[in-house]
Design a protein around this motif. Structure first.
Motif, PDB file in Angstrom:
ATOM      1  N   GLU A  80       0.821  -1.215   0.000  1.00 44.55           N
ATOM      2  CA  GLU A  80       0.000   0.000   0.000  1.00 44.55           C
ATOM      3  C   GLU A  80       0.854   1.264   0.000  1.00 44.55           C
ATOM      4  O   GLU A  80       0.466   2.283  -0.580  1.00 44.55           O
ATOM      5  CB  GLU A  80      -0.933  -0.007   1.220  1.00 44.55           C
ATOM      6  CG  GLU A  80      -1.969   1.107   1.229  1.00 44.55           C
ATOM      7  CD  GLU A  80      -2.967   1.027   0.067  1.00 44.55           C
ATOM      8  OE1 GLU A  80      -3.724   1.998  -0.108  1.00 44.55           O
ATOM      9  OE2 GLU A  80      -2.995   0.007  -0.654  1.00 44.55           O
ATOM     10  N   HIS A  82       3.761   1.716  -1.576  1.00 43.72           N
ATOM     11  CA  HIS A  82       4.126   1.947  -2.979  1.00 43.72           C
ATOM     12  C   HIS A  82       2.931   2.511  -3.757  1.00 43.72           C
ATOM     13  O   HIS A  82       3.080   3.444  -4.557  1.00 43.72           O
ATOM     14  CB  HIS A  82       4.568   0.634  -3.643  1.00 43.72           C
ATOM     15  CG  HIS A  82       5.803   0.026  -3.064  1.00 43.72           C
ATOM     16  ND1 HIS A  82       5.773  -1.126  -2.310  1.00 43.72           N
ATOM     17  CD2 HIS A  82       7.103   0.395  -3.129  1.00 43.72           C
ATOM     18  CE1 HIS A  82       7.005  -1.435  -1.953  1.00 43.72           C
ATOM     19  NE2 HIS A  82       7.832  -0.533  -2.420  1.00 43.72           N
ATOM     20  N   ARG A  83       1.764   1.923  -3.528  1.00 48.99           N
ATOM     21  CA  ARG A  83       0.581   2.352  -4.285  1.00 48.99           C
ATOM     22  C   ARG A  83       0.167   3.780  -3.918  1.00 48.99           C
ATOM     23  O   ARG A  83      -0.261   4.547  -4.796  1.00 48.99           O
ATOM     24  CB  ARG A  83      -0.575   1.376  -4.043  1.00 48.99           C
ATOM     25  CG  ARG A  83      -0.367   0.021  -4.734  1.00 48.99           C
ATOM     26  CD  ARG A  83      -1.593  -0.849  -4.640  1.00 48.99           C
ATOM     27  NE  ARG A  83      -1.760  -1.411  -3.312  1.00 48.99           N
ATOM     28  CZ  ARG A  83      -1.250  -2.562  -2.906  1.00 48.99           C
ATOM     29  NH1 ARG A  83      -0.518  -3.282  -3.734  1.00 48.99           N
ATOM     30  NH2 ARG A  83      -1.452  -3.009  -1.687  1.00 48.99           N
ATOM     31  N   ALA A  86       2.352   6.204  -5.779  1.00 52.34           N
ATOM     32  CA  ALA A  86       1.932   6.298  -7.178  1.00 52.34           C
ATOM     33  C   ALA A  86       0.675   7.164  -7.299  1.00 52.34           C
ATOM     34  O   ALA A  86       0.526   7.945  -8.242  1.00 52.34           O
ATOM     35  CB  ALA A  86       1.685   4.905  -7.747  1.00 52.34           C
ATOM     36  N   GLN A  87      -0.213   7.043  -6.320  1.00 62.10           N
ATOM     37  CA  GLN A  87      -1.417   7.875  -6.286  1.00 62.10           C
ATOM     38  C   GLN A  87      -1.051   9.347  -6.101  1.00 62.10           C
ATOM     39  O   GLN A  87      -1.603  10.230  -6.771  1.00 62.10           O
ATOM     40  CB  GLN A  87      -2.322   7.414  -5.140  1.00 62.10           C
ATOM     41  CG  GLN A  87      -3.539   8.294  -4.892  1.00 62.10           C
ATOM     42  CD  GLN A  87      -4.296   7.862  -3.633  1.00 62.10           C
ATOM     43  OE1 GLN A  87      -4.552   6.682  -3.426  1.00 62.10           O
ATOM     44  NE2 GLN A  87      -4.646   8.820  -2.782  1.00 62.10           N
ATOM     45  N   ALA A 110       4.334  -0.518  -9.074  1.00 59.82           N
ATOM     46  CA  ALA A 110       3.143   0.072  -8.469  1.00 59.82           C
ATOM     47  C   ALA A 110       2.575   1.209  -9.305  1.00 59.82           C
ATOM     48  O   ALA A 110       1.472   1.699  -9.021  1.00 59.82           O
ATOM     49  CB  ALA A 110       3.462   0.580  -7.063  1.00 59.82           C
ATOM     50  N   SER A 232       3.248   2.532   4.882  1.00 67.17           N
ATOM     51  CA  SER A 232       1.864   2.515   4.404  1.00 67.17           C
ATOM     52  C   SER A 232       0.925   3.243   5.363  1.00 67.17           C
ATOM     53  O   SER A 232       0.073   4.030   4.934  1.00 67.17           O
ATOM     54  CB  SER A 232       1.390   1.081   4.186  1.00 67.17           C
ATOM     55  OG  SER A 232       1.461   0.335   5.376  1.00 67.17           O
TER      56      SER A 232
END
Length: 240
Positions: A80, A82-83, A86-87, A110, A232
């Motif tokens: 999460e 990494h994601r 990216a978001q 990601a 995260s």
């Protein structure tokens, strides 16, 4: 500075620079560089396997170790943290920049695109003669030492002890941190330079630097704000 102020600063920032270390990939099950010295490899110091001298002395041994790390990395999945980065990149667009000390390639997987990998990438090899980099074959078909499409032997595409970081990557990172309204320093001990010095580029220009780390680091006393959380959880709190 407290969490609501840090959250507001990040939300309002037009330029955001991020530095990540091993802590962000720990949640994906990636062992740190030194934690990878287990089992058969426990009798070796990392310096015995991650230096130009070690490679020229015994390239097969060095590649055996890196092939194992490569297999571990390819089994892992972005988490999460990494994601969420990216978001954040999608939100900030051209105002976002990510520099990572990690060599696992999980940020790119990601969805991060505005990034530099300061220490290289385990999933590729570097042609010993031309310096070109090429993706490695899948772990189950990788033959070591691998050969480039040019027919030359490849070395691991990572920065070893005694080697310098890419000047272009380091310069891009330094410029981004100097221009950042807010910088995030995530999951890094703050002892490996020159990467650890990037935060001071932002501070020196009057920007805000937010640290996310479960434990205090050498950088903590200089930070604008520190979150004692995993990558995260800390990012989730900042991006609420």
């Amino acid at each position: 500075m407290k969490l609501p102020e840090a959250r507001a600063a990040l939300s309002a920032a037009q330029r955001v620079a991020v530095l990540t270390g091993a802590g962000i990939s720990a949640e994906s099950g990636i062992p740190t560089f030194r934690d990878a010295q287990t089992g058969h490899w426990a009798r070796f110091k990392p310096e015995d396997l991650a230096s130009p001298e070690a490679y020229w002395r015994d390239p097969e041994l060095v590649w055996e170790w890196y092939a194992g790390r490569y297999r571990d990395v390819m089994k892992a999945q972005p988490n999460e943290g990494h994601r969420l980065l990216a978001q954040l990149e999608r939100q900030k667009g051209d105002g976002f920049f990510l520099a990572t000390q990690n060599v696992d390639g999980l940020h790119a997987r990601a969805g991060s695109t505005r990034l530099v990998e300061l220490h290289g990438n385990l999933t590729s090899g570097r042609d010993e003669k031309t310096g070109e980099t090429f993706a490695l074959a899948a772990p189950d078909t990788l033959q070591t030492p691998p050969v480039s499409p040019n027919g030359n032997r490849m070395r691991p595409n990572v920065v070893w002890f005694g080697e310098y970081l890419s000047e272009d990557a380091l310069e891009a990172a330094a410029d981004a941190f100097a221009a950042a309204d807010v910088a995030l320093v995530i999951g890094t001990s703050g002892v490996v330079y020159p990467a650890a010095g990037l935060a001071f580029e932002t501070l020196g220009q009057g920007g805000v630097v937010i640290e996310i780390n479960p434990t205090p680091t050498d950088l903590t006393p200089q930070m604008s704000f520190s979150l004692r959380e995993t990558a995260s959880k800390g990012l989730a709190l900042l991006l609420e």
